[in-house]
Design a protein around this motif. Sequence first.
Motif, PDB file in Angstrom:
ATOM      1  N   TRP A  76       1.103  -1.508   0.158  1.00 34.09           N
ATOM      2  CA  TRP A  76       0.411   0.333   0.209  1.00 34.09           C
ATOM      3  C   TRP A  76       1.160   2.062  -0.321  1.00 34.09           C
ATOM      4  O   TRP A  76       0.522   2.619   0.165  1.00 34.09           O
ATOM      5  N   SER A  80      -2.412   6.907  -2.646  1.00 28.89           N
ATOM      6  CA  SER A  80      -2.324   8.186  -2.463  1.00 28.89           C
ATOM      7  C   SER A  80      -3.248   7.789  -0.622  1.00 28.89           C
ATOM      8  O   SER A  80      -4.118   7.256  -0.612  1.00 28.89           O
ATOM      9  N   LEU A  81      -2.258   8.767   0.297  1.00 28.83           N
ATOM     10  CA  LEU A  81      -3.409   8.778   1.682  1.00 28.83           C
ATOM     11  C   LEU A  81      -4.909   9.380   1.500  1.00 28.83           C
ATOM     12  O   LEU A  81      -5.789   9.323   2.015  1.00 28.83           O
ATOM     13  N   ALA A  82      -4.786  10.433   0.138  1.00 29.25           N
ATOM     14  CA  ALA A  82      -6.662  10.920   0.497  1.00 29.25           C
ATOM     15  C   ALA A  82      -7.172   9.494  -0.364  1.00 29.25           C
ATOM     16  O   ALA A  82      -8.432   9.572  -0.467  1.00 29.25           O
ATOM     17  N   ASN A  83      -6.558   8.757  -1.308  1.00 29.61           N
ATOM     18  CA  ASN A  83      -7.431   7.407  -1.816  1.00 29.61           C
ATOM     19  C   ASN A  83      -7.436   6.115  -1.298  1.00 29.61           C
ATOM     20  O   ASN A  83      -7.316   5.076  -1.077  1.00 29.61           O
ATOM     21  N   ILE A  84      -8.759   6.496   0.313  1.00 25.85           N
ATOM     22  CA  ILE A  84      -8.829   5.550   0.860  1.00 25.85           C
ATOM     23  C   ILE A  84      -9.629   3.973   0.646  1.00 25.85           C
ATOM     24  O   ILE A  84     -10.030   3.035   0.632  1.00 25.85           O
ATOM     25  N   TYR A  87      -6.751   2.057  -0.581  1.00 26.44           N
ATOM     26  CA  TYR A  87      -6.357   0.879   0.489  1.00 26.44           C
ATOM     27  C   TYR A  87      -6.849   0.353   0.597  1.00 26.44           C
ATOM     28  O   TYR A  87      -6.717  -1.255   1.285  1.00 26.44           O
TER      29      TYR A  87
END
Length: 124
Positions: A76, A80-84, A87
């Motif tokens: 993972w 991107s951290l914004a792409n939940i 994940y």
Amino acid sequence: FMGGWPDSTKTPALNMLEADHTVVMVGYAPVGSFSKDALRLLGANESTVLSLEDRETNSSFTLGLTVADARMCIFWFDISLANITGYFKAGYNGFIETSDPFFSDTSYPNVAEDLNLGGCTPFV
């Protein structure tokens, strides 16, 4: 289920408490900069920082991977951290490394005995 770099250290304790099946969820990749930077901020010397990447010893991390009934290996690190959603997809499509029939006798397609993945396979 346990996830994260330090969480494999709980696996031996869960086995001692006779947990039916233990699964460690780990990201397979080199140790990230966050872990290294956190150790440096805490005053660790460079030798200690570099030891995080030493997976060939009997460290608590490696022991936790070794005694787990299964290891769920997820990549993972490039999400991107914004792409939940990304994940969740990475987790759902992750690989499971195990020789335990409980996990391998399923319809889940991503089960193998030896994935040889650094950070997931013990001693790799």
